[in-house]
Structure formats: structure tokens, C-alpha cells
Design an enzyme around this catalytic site. Structure first.
Site, PDB file in Angstrom:
ATOM      1  N   HIS A 133      45.653  39.196  36.455  1.00  0.00           N
ATOM      2  CA  HIS A 133      46.718  38.154  37.072  1.00  0.00           C
ATOM      3  C   HIS A 133      47.368  37.463  35.985  1.00  0.00           C
ATOM      4  O   HIS A 133      47.434  35.996  36.406  1.00  0.00           O
ATOM      5  CB  HIS A 133      45.875  37.372  38.231  1.00  0.00           C
ATOM      6  CG  HIS A 133      45.551  38.246  39.539  1.00  0.00           C
ATOM      7  ND1 HIS A 133      44.451  37.707  40.327  1.00  0.00           N
ATOM      8  CD2 HIS A 133      45.989  39.315  40.108  1.00  0.00           C
ATOM      9  CE1 HIS A 133      44.692  38.553  41.585  1.00  0.00           C
ATOM     10  NE2 HIS A 133      45.191  39.748  41.012  1.00  0.00           N
TER      11      HIS A 133
ATOM     12  N   ARG B  40      38.034  34.439  42.344  1.00  0.00           N
ATOM     13  CA  ARG B  40      37.868  34.019  43.877  1.00  0.00           C
ATOM     14  C   ARG B  40      36.457  34.642  44.304  1.00  0.00           C
ATOM     15  O   ARG B  40      35.817  34.363  45.338  1.00  0.00           O
ATOM     16  CB  ARG B  40      38.824  34.424  44.717  1.00  0.00           C
ATOM     17  CG  ARG B  40      39.301  35.867  44.807  1.00  0.00           C
ATOM     18  CD  ARG B  40      40.704  35.959  45.701  1.00  0.00           C
ATOM     19  NE  ARG B  40      41.083  37.259  45.941  1.00  0.00           N
ATOM     20  CZ  ARG B  40      41.719  38.256  45.358  1.00  0.00           C
ATOM     21  NH1 ARG B  40      41.829  37.861  44.236  1.00  0.00           N
ATOM     22  NH2 ARG B  40      41.830  39.504  45.734  1.00  0.00           N
TER      23      ARG B  40
ATOM     24  N   TYR C 245      37.887  42.161  38.802  1.00  0.00           N
ATOM     25  CA  TYR C 245      38.899  43.398  38.394  1.00  0.00           C
ATOM     26  C   TYR C 245      38.394  44.026  37.169  1.00  0.00           C
ATOM     27  O   TYR C 245      38.806  45.367  37.067  1.00  0.00           O
ATOM     28  CB  TYR C 245      40.210  42.742  38.314  1.00  0.00           C
ATOM     29  CG  TYR C 245      40.953  42.515  39.402  1.00  0.00           C
ATOM     30  CD1 TYR C 245      42.046  43.509  39.795  1.00  0.00           C
ATOM     31  CD2 TYR C 245      40.831  41.366  40.346  1.00  0.00           C
ATOM     32  CE1 TYR C 245      42.885  43.055  40.821  1.00  0.00           C
ATOM     33  CE2 TYR C 245      41.657  41.182  41.471  1.00  0.00           C
ATOM     34  CZ  TYR C 245      42.538  42.028  41.635  1.00  0.00           C
ATOM     35  OH  TYR C 245      43.493  41.766  42.899  1.00  0.00           O
TER      36      TYR C 245
END
Length: 842
Positions: A267, A330, A276
Site C-alpha cells: 500500500h 489493520r 501482505y
């Protein structure tokens, strides 16, 4: 000596990686043969083989496959209108559509797994294919009606399930001759962030883990179609994720991926190894297995690169089988993190070992065994994706000749400066520190996950104690029960903030009519809502051997800077002020803070530490006041030292207060629902014993200076000794210079934050810089220097005293004599915060 291709690949150059692709197969027959091998490998990866599935270790995995498939079939039987599966109403909910496709895949998988009760069940396979037809005709085939909700579902999630289902049922497609080409055309049409139905390497959506997912899908689609060009193009695109990111020479303007210091970013600016990053690791290892023997790529040449990811990027962040909080984004708010995260990495390491040269293979197998022997939670191999991996894992554990071994030393300090994170490890503990800057986001919030993230990148730390079950100290329950304003290590203003759903009534800020175009996945949403960056450049640190120094200037985020550009109803929050340093020794972590306050007339708090334990655990707090009298918390007092003890678990942390005012100590049982941190969490109440130690900063008061040390495992007697004869000395603590001496280690650490010459304990440096100096025996002096701003060209350090000469040193270090000492000049140009070390003699 001429470089071998393996050495070239290990160098991680973009040009070298293209050598992984061999010459084109000779004709249609070779393409067909290679495609058939790709498909056979894929089935083996996900469904297992007759040999592996006959092993008793895979019984639980197979049983789970069959149970999932049968539950899916029952759900199909009970589906209502606008449903393929019961309860998944379709037409407006993209998550339900994604789930429906995944459940079709899970049913198909059970029909291809040797040993499964549903193996070869033609009736079940026809139901799956009919389901694919039904979904396409009603809810997927019309692209003018699709692509609502989350882009990920349309470009990646659904395509993953569809593609794997078609691979599994390739032999049964005769009754639906157009289904394959129809679905491939639709999947191409939904690749809207691409170009002409293909990957766009200039798209911010087609990077890192996302790119690996998309390209793996396209490799398999090419194999199904017998389309060599599609396979080769997808492989060429995927190879870009293996290239080490050079932040000064970006390719396609992409900052997502692995960095030279082991950092991983997704991101654009989020430290994401534990989410990720593990997704990318899993996908590329699976792809290497799928490519094996196909002739389309020299997959084995990529193995050394992936091995370095595991060794340098993942292993330092795993403590006794637990993935550290600082790299989860998150995902910290999800109920299954920590040990579950590491199970994914273990499976990847198991499979990578089967492909690696013997030296790396043995190291990986030893590491797998090490994680199993140190983890405080059992690892369930039934959660592995592949039955083949289950068997390989069992074989590793059963190998008595393998000695468990970590991939790095037990004592180490690791500066992940490319992602503003620091890890400091000793046999009894590990400290993980989350920094942020103008380069790296303060936190990540998205999709109702991590609802109260505001201070997670503002020097929040996590002190993991050896021998403990980390789910009792950290994970989702830490964020559920510890105040978001009182996270360990954080300086925060005294105020009440509202979550994004509370502010705007949705999981994002919606204002497409504004010039900044706020939509769910717009760049403005990312920059100001999902993962905003800070305003300060200063965040970094140096490493000297096993010791470290880190520093950060705390700032508000970009929303405060751009307030006049943002819509009137958009809410921004200003941060507290603080300039902080962490000096990382053996027994102590020393923290200095200057210029500390709530800012703008507000009160503030600095939390020394926050720890949680089970509500029934026997937790006590003892300490000593500065006047020599004992202290028993909770309460507020001028403290010299403090000790938190969990007698039930046999763990303790000590605190030595070197400077600052009264310390407020809290110990209470806190009960909250896990839903307070993530809207989709079950409404499960959690009760924890929450300990906190904090400094309070009065509204309007002069900015404070604080100094304290964390001392993991310390006894009362050891803590009392610090006041009289302790090895720690605060040399300077201001917003210009912070420095600490450790007399027992003969080590000086200093962080300078402003331009000009700064002096401390016989060392001067032109700032800003991070410096560690250790004056060893026999005239040896060791030195480490780093640029925490990533913007400087040269840093000059003068060591006052006798003249020294260079013994050993990194390239870019120059040593010269000056009146009264020795000058060390370090070329830090485009080093992106890495440490330069030297040994001086004299």
C-alpha cells in the site's frame, strides 16, 4: 571470475531476473506438455497426491476438506432465491459473491483429493460446473452491473477461486465447452486497474502481494488455454516482485515490496511483513512449486532470493512462534493473528526447503523445527493449504538428525529503517518498536478494521517475554482492553477521538464530488483516511553489533498539513509533541523523550508501558519512591523504580525512572467486546488485567523531558541498585541531542536531531544523525553511524582523545586526524538509513 546465473539472480537485479525465463518452448507440443505439467502440479499442490494423502498425517486435512465440501453441498440444497448457498444473498454484495465462488472451489477440491470420500464424484463436479454457469449468467457475466464494492474481490478474489476450480475440473469441462473461454474473458474484463484486460505495472493496485496473486491466476489461465504468451507475460510481470526495491530508483514508481534491510511495504507506505508480506511469500512459493518441471521458468533460480526474505525479513519478526504486532497493519484487530500468521510462514519454509540448495534447505528445516520447539501454541498442520506440505512438515519434525536452530542469533538488534520499525532481541525477551515518518504511515485502518489506530506508529512498543503465551499479552485482546491513548510507549493528547464509522456513518469518507475525489479506494482515501503518513523526516537508527539506537520526531499526519485542501466536514486530529530516542542494550532499553506535551494547550500522557494478563492471574506491582520508601501500586508517586510481576506465569518487567515527574500506576480488570476494534469481530467480551505506568503532562505546562529504562525480568534488588550504582547515565536529553552512556558496556549512544555540531561524552557529530560508539579493550573503538532522515550526503563524527586509525570499515568511511582527536566521515548518500560501521585502532 564470471558470475553464475544463480549469483546474478541473488543480486536481485531486474535484468538478471529476466534470465529466469528460458527460451520459448519449441512449438505447440512443448507448450501443451508444459501446460499439462503446470496443471498437474497445481492439482498436487492444493489436493495432494496419492502418496501424500495415504500418509496418516494428512488424515485431518482430508477430513476437513470433505467436511467443508459436504457443508457446502448442504448449503446449496438449502439456498433460497438469489442464493447459490444458503444465506449468501447475491446481486449487491460483492463479499457474498466472492464467498460463493470460494465455496464452489472448496467443493471441487474434495473431488480431486486422493483419499477423499468425494474423489471423482462426477455428480458433485457437475453441480460445481452448473454453479459456475449459474453465477456467470446472473451475477458475474454482465460487467456493466458488476464491480461494486471492493476492487480486490473482482480483480483477485473471485478470479483465484474460479481459476483454481477450472484447473481442478479441467477434465470435466467437455459438457461446458465455452465455460473456460467465457470466464477468462470476463476475468480479463474485470481487471479494470490493468490495461486491455492485462496487468499494468504502473497501477498502484498491481504491486507486491496483489501482483503475485493476479499473475499466478493468469499463469494458470494460460495453462488451461494452452496460451504460451499469456503464461510468459504473467511470469515476466510476476518477476518484478523479486526485485529489491531501490527507493532512489523506483521502477514503475512502486514502493511495494522487499527492501535491502529486510523491510516489506505494501500500500505504498505500510509496514506489512506480517500480513501482505506473508501472502506474497505464500503465493511465490506456490508458484515455484507449480512451475517445477514445466519448462516455462527456471524457478529454482529464484529460491535464494526468497530464502533471504525468510532469513532477513520474517525470522527477526517472529518470537517463539508469534508474529510481532508492528508489521500487521489493520490485521492487528483480527481475532486470529500471531501464532496463526506464523503457521503460514512455516508452510512456505517447508516447501521452500524442498526446492532450495542443501545449505539453505537445511537451515530452513532447522528453522521450522526451531519454531515448533519454541512456540507456546501448537501448530496445526491441517491448516496448511497443501497436503504435500503436511507430509513434508511431519518428515522435518521426525528427523532426529536435525537440530532446531533460528535463522539468526539470539542476541541481535535489527533496524528495519525502510519501514520505520526496530526489533531488539535477547534470549529472554524481544522488543518491537513502531516508528513512522513522512515516508511510512502512522497506522492502517480500512474496511472497519483497526478502528482506533491513531497512535500505533508513534513509538508504540511491544515487549515480548520468553516462555509466555503471547495471546495473553498481545494480539487483538491487547488492543481491545488497553486504551488506544495508552498504548505502551506512546505520547498522546488527552482528548476523545471518534472512529471513521462514528465520524461518517460508513467505513470510509465518501465525497466523490470534492476535488480530491473521496471514494472507497481513491488515492485521497488512502492518504488521509486509511494509512496517513506523518510530517517529520526524522525516524531511524543505527546498529552496532548486537546493540542499537533508534530515534523519532513525533508529528501530526498529512491531514493537519492539508486542512485547507480538505472538505469542511472532514475531521483531522493534531498530535502531541515529542522527540524520542531508544537505546537498546542487553538488560535495558533506555527511553529518552524531550519536548513532550499535549500541544496547543492540551494535557497529554506518556505511557511508559502497558501490559495485559488473564484476569485471574496473580499480578502485583511493587516499587521504590525517590525518598527510599516502598511503593505498592496502583497510585501516583515520585518513583525510582517499579516492578510488574505475573506470578501465575512466572514473568516480570522492571522500570527504572531516570528523570521526569510523578508516575501514575494503574492496575485494573478491563472488560470490552472485541468488536470495539473491528466491526466484523464477534461481539465477544474479553476481560484482561491491564497494568499501566504513565507520566501525565498538564495542560499549558512547559514541554517535559523524560528518561526511563525498561528492564525485562529484573528482580527487586537489581532495580534498587540502579539508583546507586547503575550503569546508565543520561548525558543529554533535549530536542537537539539525546545521549546515554552504559558504563558496563563502555557504550555511548546518541541521536542528534538538528543541524550543527553536537557534543556528548567525548564525541561530537554534525546532526542530524544516529551514532553508537563502543570503546573496547586494547585501544579498539567500534563505531556505527546512520542517517535517520534518509536525506543527508555526509555525516561527520569526531572522537576526542588520542588519534585513531581505521582498522576495518564499510565502504564510504574516511578517517583522518584532527587537533585533539579523530574525524570519521561517512558517506550516507542514498543509503536509506542503513548503518555504516567501522573499527578504529590506536
Amino acid at each position: 571470475m564470471e558470475l553464475t546465473r544463480r549469483q546474478l539472480i541473488s543480486a536481485l537485479s531486474a535484468a538478471g531476473l529476466l534470465a529466469v525465463l528460458p527460451a520459448r518452448p519449441a512449438g505447440a507440443a512443448a507448450t501443451a506438455e508444459g501446460s499439462a505439467q503446470l496443471l498437474a502440479n497445481t492439482v498436487a499442490v492444493f489436493a495432494g497426491t496419492a502418496e501424500t494423502n495415504a500418509r496418516p498425517e494428512t488424515a485431518a486435512k482430508l477430513a476437513a476438506m470433505v467436511a467443508t465440501a459436504r457443508a457446502g453441498l448442504k448449503s446449496m440444497d438449502e439456498a433460497g432465491p438469489d442464493e447459490l448457498f444458503k444465506g449468501l444473498v447475491l446481486g449487491t454484495n460483492d463479499a457474498n459473491l466472492n464467498t460463493a465462488y470460494r465455496q464452489l472451489y472448496e467443493i471441487a477440491l474434495a473431488t480431486r483429493a486422493p483419499g477423499s470420500a468425494l474423489l471423482g464424484d462426477v455428480t458433485v463436479q457437475r453441480r460445481v460446473l452448473d454453479g459456475l454457469v449459474w453465477l456467470h449468467e446472473r451475477y458475474y457475466g454482465d460487467q456493466s452491473k458488476g464491480y461494486y464494492g471492493n476492487w480486490f474481490n473482482w480483480e483477485i478474489g473471485i478470479s483465484q477461486s474460479v481459476t483454481k476450480t477450472l484447473v481442478l475440473l479441467a477434465d470435466a469441462l467437455a459438457d461446458h465447452p465455452d465455460l473456460l473461454t467465457t470466464y477468462v474473458a470476463s476475468m480479463d474484463a474485470y481487471l479494470r486497474n490493468g490495461t486491455d484486460g492485462d496487468v499494468n505495472l504502473d497501477s498502484r493496485f498491481h504491486t507486491g502481494a496483489n501482483l503475485a496473486d493476479i499473475t499466478t491466476n493468469r499463469i494458470l489461465q494460460g495453462a488451461l488455454l494452452g496460451d504460451e504468451n499469456r503464461i510468459r507475460k504473467a511470469l515476466t510481470d510476476q518477476l518484478t516482485v523479486f526485485v529489491t526495491i531501490d527507493p532512489y530508483h523506483l521502477r514503475h514508481n512502486v514502493t511495494d515490496g522487499h527492501y535491502a534491510d529486510g523491510s516489506f511495504i505494501q500500500h505504498g507506505s505500510v509496514a506489512y511483513t506480517g500480513s501482505y508480506g506473508k501472502g506474497l511469500l505464500t503465493r511465490v512459493v506456490q508458484t515455484l512449486k507449480i512451475l517445477d518441471g514445466s519448462g516455462f521458468a527456471h524457478g529454482e533460480e529464484l529460491v535464494p532470493t526468497v530464502f533471504t526474505w525468510v532469513r532477513d525479513g520474517f525470522a527477526p519478526l517472529i518470537f517463539e512462534g508469534w508474529m510481532m504486532e508492528i508489521v500487521k497493519g489493520r490485521a492487528v484487530s483480527r481475532t486470529a493473528t500471531g501464532y496463526t500468521d506464523v503457521a503460514v510462514i512455516v508452510e512456505a519454509a517447508v516447501d521452500l526447503a524442498s526446492l532450495a540448495p542443501e545449505t539453505e534447505a537445511k537451515a530452513l528445516r532447522q528453522y521450522v523445527k526451531y519454531i515448533r520447539s519454541t512456540s507456546k501454541a501448537p501448530l496445526d498442520p491441517a491448516t496448511f493449504v497443501s497436503p504435500v506440505s503436511v507430509v513434508r512438515y511431519a518428515d522435518i519434525l521426525a528427523d532426529s538428525a536435525l537440530t532446531p536452530a533460528d535463522l539468526g542469533p539470539a542476541a541481535r538488534s535489527v533496524a528495519f529503517n525502510a519501514m520505520d520499525k526496530t526489533v531488539h532481541r535477547r534470549p529472554g525477551y524481544a522488543l518491537a518498536l513502531a516508528r513512522s515518518s513522512s515516508r511510512i504511515s502512522k497506522y492502517e485502518y480500512m474496511s472497519g478494521e483497526n478502528l482506533m489506530p491513531w497512535f500505533q506508529g508513534d513509538g508504540a512498543h511491544y515487549l515480548y517475554l520468553a516462555g509466555q503465551d503471547q495471546t495473553e499479552a498481545f494480539g487483538v485482546d491487547y488492543y481491545t482492553t488497553v486504551s488506544p491513548y495508552g498504548l505502551a510507549g506512546v505520547t498522546a493528547p488527552v482528548e476523545q477521538r471518534r472512529t471513521v464509522p462514528e465520524l461518517y456513518g460508513t467505513a470510509y469518507y465518501d465525497n466523490p464530488g470534492h476535488p480530491l475525489n473521496f471514494t472507497p479506494s481513491s488515492e485521497s482515501q488512502n492518504a488521509y483516511v486509511y494509512f496517513p503518513r506523518g510530517l517529520a523526516d526524522h525516524s531511524g537508527g543505527a546498529v552496532l553489533g548486537t546493540y542499537g539506537a533508534a530515534a523519532m520526531v513525533q508529528s501530526s499526519d498529512v491531514g493537519v498539513r492539508d486542512r485547507e485542501l480538505l472538505p469542511d466536514d472532514f475531521v483531522v486530529y493534531r498530535n502531541a509533541t515529542a522527540t524520542k530516542s531508544w537505546f537498546l542494550f542487553d538488560d535495558e532499553i533506555v527511553v529518552l523523550a524531550a519536548g513532550v506535551g499535549g500541544a496547543e494547550g492540551r494535557a497529554g500522557t506518556t505511557t511508559v508501558d502497558a501490559r495485559t494478563a488473564r484476569a485471574g492471574d496473580a499480578v502485583t506491582v511493587t516499587g521504590g519512591r525517590r525518598d527510599g520508601t516502598p511503593f505498592t501500586g496502583p497510585g501516583e508517586a515520585e518513583l525510582s523504580w517499579l516492578r510488574w510481576v505475573n506470578t501465575t506465569r512466572g514473568s516480570a518487567v522492571g522500570y527504572v525512572f531516570l528523570d521526569g515527574g510523578p508516575v501514575r500506576v494503574g492496575l485494573e480488570n478491563v472488560k470490552r467486546s472485541r468488536r470495539v476494534v473491528r466491526t466484523s469481530n464477534p461481539d465477544t467480551p474479553v476481560t484482561r488485567s491491564v497494568f499501566s505506568a504513565a507520566y501525565d503532562h498538564a495542560a499549558g505546562a512547559e514541554p517535559a523531558a523524560l528518561a526511563y529504562a525498561l528492564v525485562p525480568g529484573a528482580s527487586d534488588a537489581a532495580l534498587r541498585s540502579y539508583a546507586d550504582r547503575g550503569p546508565l547515565k543520561v548525558v543529554s536529553n533535549s530536542t537537539r541531542l539525546q545521549a546515554v552512556e552504559h558504563s558496563g558496556l563502555h557504550l555511548l549512544g546518541l541521536n542528534s536531531f538538528t543541524q550543527g555540531r553536537h557534543h556528548a561524552a567525548g564525541v561530537s557529530v554534525d546532526g542530524p544523525a544516529s551514532v553508537l560508539v563502543r570503546r573496547e579493550r586494547r585501544g579498539r573503538t567500534s563505531l556505527a553511524v546512520a542517517d535517520p532522515t534518509t536525506r543527508r550526503d555526509t555525516i561527520s563524527v569526531v572522537l576526542h582523545g588520542r588519534r585513531l586509525r581505521l582498522g576495518e570499515g564499510d565502504e564510504g568511511i574516511r578517517v583522518s586526524a584532527v587537533p585533539g582527536g579523530t574525524r570519521v566521515e561517512v558517506d550516507v548518500h542514498q543509503a536509506y538509513g542503513r548503518s555504516f560501521t567501522a573499527t578504529l585502532l590506536g
